[in-house]
Structures are given as structure tokens and as C-alpha cells.
Write an enzyme that holds these catalytic residues in place. Structure first.
Site: not given
Lengths: 500, 289
Positions: A206, A280, A314, A411
Site C-alpha cells: 500500500k 522503519e 526520517c 521529529e
């Protein structure tokens, strides 16, 4: 070098001792990438069992170009029934044709995919930039070449797996559910699909709902490659579609790349099952710059670390830690360099920083900018021109921040850098490790022994020494602590797709 | 007539930070022999005991993970030597809980050999499972294994010595520190093994051994935010399994499950048990003049 003192000689913008001032010397003419030949259909169906099929509930959602807010196309919304169909197709392929093909021939299919991507590289690059907002320079020179490289690398492993696992008979897991993010759409697809196929699994993937275009183009390519039906299935949709994959009883493995928050939800929803998973997740990478570092190289590295792909990375180097003695100098050079960045049309070949991927992310980043100011940090943004429409944010840096500030701990996933200082290596390492994350960190110094010592004390899966944000299919990638579980890329990336 | 001598019985405590404290809770439970007679009162470890142990294991991590592979190998070998030296103690430990003489001997032999097996891996797994990666750009790139951190583990319930040794060895061989819950039914060999550890140059805090109840401690083992990995090798009740997985997601803890029934089987030892508790770290550096 002394040209700035002589009035007659024109100002040389490359002089390392001067403020970089390209704009008053050169005017950049537009350099648009021709995008006419990249065909986009009005709408895209789901790719299941080798065919494009309509979603069972008949619903479609729009996808917009974040650089101008115009609708590009529509994607089908896959619901429980569609996901079930895709998993069944993948199961049938796994137990049928795909398992009967020899490893050597399986590898050749993957090689074929790699070659076909190379042939259509520019088309993919254009679509990636249109759909996701990243500069064409990056999609053309980084994303798509890496996509081809990942398939090429893993293709070769297909018939050599026993060499990667000494003392073990590597066996595939079965049906892999894969959920990927919007920051490197096709590249993340490659990271997921290439090793899964090489090890003999089948997949239901997806893509992210804001960036599904290249995944469906990839589905067309899979068809062109003649891959057996059901080996690769692509279902589009938002979080709910992802949840259907995660919770499907006949999926053997989940591979997810995305935020730590969603990663934890996935880990939790897999509780009590025997599904294997790799995650991840997020990061808050630090870059430690020592006084003996090559400063100009470091400044270039920092720019690449945080403003590459609008900071939607990331492993972005979003925290700068400068040793005290050179802090003023580094900050000044950074500000000067920031002023030269070109923010704007992703399809212009001169663009350095493109559009923020979506309205939602645009709002998130803006919230953090406000938060940073509220927390008492000093904000600095380049005064570059920014288009009126679309989601653009000026490259930003915050100084006068402390370790406990939320802009230092969380983040942001945007072009926002925080700058702190340190005195000793120990203090720098302590600050580096003082977040729940552990994906990537950087160290800049001319002293080799310091690189190894500092690198070994940083708790993260990637260490970039005197460089940053480099990727390669042979190089394992993944996080410590809350940045994830497992590795992707390299020999170690194969382990995610074979039985224990 | 000579008076019959009253023998001196050992108090079994827990092993935390190189010391042998009782449970802070003051609780104990009965450890019985195979006929149902009292062998000793074992400590009923509490949440607080576990938290203390994790803090100490975290404190010991930096030092232990910084030891050279050679040094860790020698220390594991030293544990084996000490165990060999105390065979009689473990014969006395295993006999009353149902091991026939030959079985107890075999268990001790296998435990010693297992320690040596992993002692030998300390300076080799890096070479077998690390890599130098031929990246296309002008960089030198290599991947090394580093220990995951603090590991919380349930020792096997039915193999109180060999099973215990088999899960501790690969964890510490790779530079991790750990907090291990001993077999609940047979807790005493674990505490005697702690005496072996204590006599073997293993720094205090590297291995911490609690006794107590899985039912009570599974919640705390799996939810602690400073534990990096949780490990077990027995089939657990499905609700406990689910609880552990759910709690693990609070801080993305690695959950290592390897279902092992026979600790003598060749599959019960493997370098992959070492790599289960390792993180791959990849370092890049430019190449140039």
C-alpha cells in the site's frame, strides 16, 4: 581569492571567505522539465492478481500536486474486501507459480524490473515530482536511479541466498504486507518489494495516499515485465486500508515505513500473533561538528542533511551540535548558504527545495515553527521568494534552543534545523543520544580516531562521517531504539524476509 | 555417642548488581523438591526489584559493551571453568528436583560446553555477520554489529540450569546486559549459578537474576521503558504473550521468541541467538585525498 578587494574584478560567488551571493550576479532563467510525455490517467484502479480492478465499494479519492494544489488524478480506495482479494491472490501466487520458478529465473524477473525502470526513469522522476513535490533534480538524480539500483542489487541475491545465512536454509515467509510513506514513494517501494521478491515472497503493498501515482505506474511496469499474476499487488487507500493489511489473518509479515506513532500502533496490533515484522520509523538525527572539522564541507553537508527533500527524511540531520569555539562561524556560514537556496517549482531543474508534500504536513511543520518561537528559540529563515500557491516553507533554522525543547526532541519532518552547542565530545554524544530515536547521526572532524570513537558511542543504525544522507542498495539501513526494528538494504536486509 | 550434626542451610537470595539482596518486598515462596518437601524459601521478586535491576543493568551496559571481544570471550570461558569446578554443588542442586545422576551430569556438562561455545563466538560473530559494503559512490562503507542494550528474559521453566545458561550466554557474549527471571518452579539452581558468575570476573550488573512469578512480572518486564529487548523460549499463555507484545510496542522493544523444547538439540545453540540481540550499525566515510 583577493578579488573582493579589487573593485574592477566582478564579485566571485564561490569565494569561501565571502558571503555567497549568487542572486545579484546571476539571474536564474526558468529551466522547466518537460512533463508532457509522462502520461497520467484520470483515475487509477487497484492492481490485484495481475489486473487493474475497480474497488469493491467504488470509492475513489483525489490526489493533488502540492506545488500548485491542482488535482492530478484519482486513486481507488481499497476496503477490507479488496485487501482480502489481494492477499488471496498473493497467497495463490506464493503457493503456486512463484514457488515453482527456480531462484535463478526469479532473479531474472527482478533484473527485468530494474532495467525497465532505467528505461522509463525520466517519466518516473517527473511523476514523482508532480505527485509529491520533490525537486526534479532529486527525483531524477537520487530517487529513481536508486530504485533501479535496489532492484538490480537484490535480483542478484535470488539464487545466492544460502551465502547470506551461514548454517541456515533460507526459506521465504509467504505473503508480505508492505506499507510505505510519502517521502520517497517509489524508492520505498523498491526497498520493500526488491528484497521480498528476491527471497521468494509475494507482496501486497500500500503506497501512501498522497503519493500513489508511481506505485501504480510501477504496477503497469510489473505487467509489462510479465511477472506471474499475484506476485505483486498494489492497493491504494489511507490508514484504514493499511490497518486491513496489518490485521489480515493470512499475511505472514508486515513491513512498515512511517512515523514512530503509527509504527507502535502496528507493533501493538500484531500482539499475540506470529507475524514477523520490520519497522522503519522516525528519527531526530544529530550532526556533531568538531572544531577540527572541514567547515565548508560540513556546511554543505548540513544543508544536504536537513533541506534535502524538504526535510521529509526520517534520517534527516535535524539537530546540529556545534563545538563551542566554531559555533558563531558555522551559524553565519549556514545562514549565508541558506540565502542561496532556491525554493519553488519542483519541476524546475534549478530548484533546491520543493513543495511540502501535503496540506496536512504543511500545517504540521508550520505548527512546529510557531511552537519553536513560543519555546523561546530564535528563528531564522532565508528571505527567498516562494510561490503564492502550493505548500512551500522557507528553509529554517532555530538557534538558542535547549535539549528539552519540543523542536529538539520531536521529529518535525520538514526543512527545520535546530542548532545547539557542546564543549566536550562526551557532552556532544550525550546530547546526540538524548532522544528516544536512533536512526542516523553524523560526525564531522578531520581526526580519524575521533570518528570511530564518536561513531561507536552514537546509538543509531547509520553513522555518516564527514558526509550525510547517502544511500546505496548494498548499505543496510534502520534504527536503534524507537526508530524501528530490523534493517533494509544490503545483505542484512534479506533477513527481514526469511524464516528465523 | 556422637551428637548428630545439624547441617547449615543456604539462604537463597537474588542476584542484582553483583550482590545478593533479598526482595525489597520481603516476600518469599516455597521451592520444593520432587517429593513436595521444602528445599528453601526463594525470594518473590517484585516490580521494584526489577526496576532496580534494570537501572543497574543499564549502568553496566557501557562498560560491558566496551570490553574487547577477546575479553568477553575469556570471561565466558572463565564462567565455564568455575562451573566445572562446582560440579558437585550442581549435582546436589539438580538431584532433589528430579534429575537422575546421569541426567544431572549431562545437564552440567552441556551447560559448561554451551558457555564455551558462546565464549568462542564473541570474537567471531562480527566477522561472520558484519560486512563491508561496496557502495557505488566514493565512500568507504561498513556494517558492524552492536549490542541492543538491556535485555529482559524469562529463563526456561523446565531447564533450570542448562536452559538458563543457554539464554544468558548469547545475550552477554554480544555485549548486552540482562535481567533474567529464573525458572519459577526450580529457582534455586539459578541462584547457585549466580554464585558462579560472581566468582568469574563478570562485572556486577551484567547479569542480574530474579526469582519470582512470571504472571506477576511479565507486565513489568515488557513495559519498562529502559529495556531494549524482551526474550523468552517457552510457550506462554496466549494472554501473557499478547500482553508482552503490546507492552513492547510502548518503546519499540524487540521481542525475541525462540521456542525451544530440547536444550540438548543442536538447534538450541546458534550464532543467530547472538545476532538476535544485535543492532546493525552502518558507517559511511568519503574516500579521497
Amino acid at each position: 581569492m583577493s578579488n573582493t578587494e579589487t573593485k574592477d574584478v566582478p564579485y566571485k560567488p564561490t569565494s569561501p571567505n565571502s558571503k555567497l551571493d549568487f542572486a545579484s550576479v546571476w539571474e536564474y532563467a526558468p529551466a522547466p522539465q518537460d512533463s508532457d510525455f509522462a502520461e497520467v490517467k484520470e483515475k487509477y484502479d487497484l492492481f490485484i492478481d495481475g489486473k487493474f480492478v475497480k474497488p469493491s465499494k467504488g470509492r475513489y479519492f483525489k490526489s493533488t500536486n502540492p506545488a500548485n494544489e491542482e488535482v492530478i488524478t484519482e486513486f481507488a480506495e481499497a476496503t477490507q474486501k479488496d485487501v482480502d482479494k489481494a492477499v488471496k491472490a498473493a497467497r495463490k501466487a506464493f503457493e503456486g507459480e512463484w514457488s515453482r520458478i527456480s531462484a535463478k529465473e526469479r532473479g531474472k524477473y527482478i533484473y527485468r524490473i530494474a532495467r525497465m525502470i532505467q528505461e522509463r526513469a525520466r517519466e518516473f522522476a517527473i511523476l514523482e515530482s508532480m505527485d509529491g513535490g520533490k525537486p526534479i533534480r532529486e527525483s531524477r538524480d537520487v530517487d529513481i536511479p536508486l530504485v533501479a539500483a535496489y532492484f538490480f542489487y537484490y535480483a542478484g541475491w535470488a539464487d545466492k541466498l544460502e551465502y547470506a545465512f551461514p548454517g541456515k536454509q533460507p526459506e521465504p515467509l509467504g505473503v508480505c504486507g508492505q506499507i510505505i510513506p510519502w517521502n520517497f514513494p517509489l524508492l520505498m517501494l523498491a526497498w520493500k518489494i526488491a528484497p521480498a521478491l528476491a527471497t521468494g515472497n509475494t507482496v501486497v503493498l500500500k503506497p501512501a495516499e498522497t503519493t500513489s501515482l508511481t506505485a501504480l505506474k510501477f504496477a503497469e511496469l510489473v505487467k509489462d515485465c510479465g511477472l506471474p499474476d499475484g506476485v505483486v499487488n498494489i492497493v491504494t487507500g489511507a490508514g484504514q486500508t493499511g490497518a486491513e493489511i496489518v490485521n489480515h489473518k493470512d499475511v505472514d509479515k508486515i513491513a512498515f515505513t512511517g512515523s514512530t506513532k503509527v509504527g507502535k500502533l502496528i507493533q501493538s496490533s500484531l500482539a499475540g500473533t506470529d507475524k514477523k515484522y520490520t519497522l522503519e520509523l522516525g528519527g531526530k538525527g544529530a550532526m556533531l561538528i568538531f572544531e577540527d572539522a572541514p567547515i565548508d564541507q560540513a556546511v554543505e553537508g548540513i544543508i544536504n542533511a536537513i533541506y534535502f527533500n524538504q526535510g521529509h527524511v526520517c534520517c534527516a540531520g535535524s539537530r546540529l551540535l556545534v563545538q563551542e569555539g566554531i559555533a558563531d562561524k558555522v551559524i553565519q556560514k549556514l545562514k549565508d548558504r541558506l540565502a542561496t537556496l532556491i525554493v519553488g517549482d519542483p519541476l524546475d531543474k534549478n530548484t533546491d527545495v520543493g513543495a511540502i508534500n501535503s496540506k496536512e504536513q504543511f500545517e504540521t511543520v508550520n505548527k512546529y515553527l510557531e511552537l519553536g518561537v513560543e519555546e523561546g528559540a530564535d528563528i531564522y529563515q532565508c528571505d527567498c521568494k516562494v510561490p503564492d500557491n502550493g505548500y512551500f516553507i522557507r528553509p529554517t533554522l532555530f538557534t538558542n534552543v535547549s535539549q528539552s525543547n519540543r523542536i529538539v526532541q520531536e521529529e518535525i519532518f520538514g526543512p527545520v534545523l535546530t542548532v545547539q552547542t557542546f564543549r566536550t565530545a562526551e557532552e556532544g554524544i550525550e546530547k546526540t543520544n538524548n532522544t528516544p530515536y536512533g536512526l542516523a547521526n553524523g560526525v564531522w572532524t578531520d581526526k580519524g580516531s575521533k570518528i570511530f570513537k564518536v561513531g561507536s558511542k552514537m546509538r543509531s543504525g547509520v553513522i555518516w562521517a564527514n558526509t550525510y544522507n547517502k544511500f546505496d542498495p548494498t548499505s543496510p539501513f534502520g534504527g536503534y531504539k524507537e526508530s524501528g526494528v530490523g534493517r533494509e538494504g544490503g545483505m542484512h536486509g534479506l533477513a527481514a524476509y526469511i524464516k528465523n | 555417642m556422637a551428637e548428630e550434626r545439624i547441617d547449615v542451610k543456604k539462604t537463597y537470595k537474588m542476584y542484582i548488581g553483583g550482590n545478593f539482596p533479598r526482595s525489597e518486598s520481603g516476600r518469599t515462596y516455597k521451592a520444593l523438591d520432587s517429593d513436595g518437601n521444602l528445599l528453601a524459601n526463594a525470594c518473590q521478586g517484585s516490580r521494584k526489584d526489577f526496576r532496580d535491576a534494570v537501572k543497574i543493568a543499564r549502568g553496566a551496559f557501557n562498560g560491558w559493551s566496551s570490553r574487547s571481544a577477546y575479553n568477553r570471550g575469556q570471561i565466558l570461558y572463565r564462567i565455564a571453568e568455575m562451573l566445572e569446578d562446582r560440579r558437585d554443588q550442581f549435582m546436589r542442586e539438580l538431584g532433589p528436583i528430579g534429575f537422575k545422576t546421569a541426567e544431572a551430569e549431562a545437564d552440567i556438562n552441556a551447560s559448561i560446553d554451551r558457555l564455551i561455545y558462546y565464549a568462542g563466538w564473541t570474537d567471531k560473530y562480527q566477522q561472520v555477520f558484519g560486512s563491508v559494503n561496496p557502495v557505488a559512490s566514493s565512500h568507504f562503507n561498513f556494517s558492524m554489529l552492536e549490542p541492543t542494550g538491556v535485555v529482559a528474559a524469562f529463563a526456561p521453566e523446565k531447564s533450570p540450569l542448562l536452559g538458563l545458561v543457554s539464554i544468558i550466554s548469547p545475550i552477554i557474549a554480544g555485549g548486552n546486559t540482562c535481567v533474567v527471571l529464573a525458572s519459577e518452579e526450580f529457582p534455586l539452581p539459578a541462584i547457585s549459578f549466580a554464585e558462579v558468575l560472581n566468582a568469574s570476573d563478570v562485572p556486577g550488573g551484567v547479569v542480574n537474576i530474579l526469582t519470582g512469578s512470571r504472571e506477576e512480572l511479565s507486565e513489568h518486564f515488557s513495559s519498562h521503558m529502559d529495556v531494549n529487548a524482551m526474550c523468552y523460549t517457552d510457550e506462554l499463555p496466549s494472554d501473557m504473550k499478547k500482553l508482552i507484545d503490546e507492552n513492547a510496542s510502548l518503546n519499540v522493544k524487540r521481542v525475541v521468541k525462540r521456542m525451544i523444547k530440547d536444550w540438548y538439540h543442536e538447534d538450541s545453540q546458534s550464532p543467530y541467538f547472538v545476532t538476535d540481540f544485535q543492532e546493525v550499525k552502518t558507517t559511511w566515510h568519503p574516500v579521497g585525498f
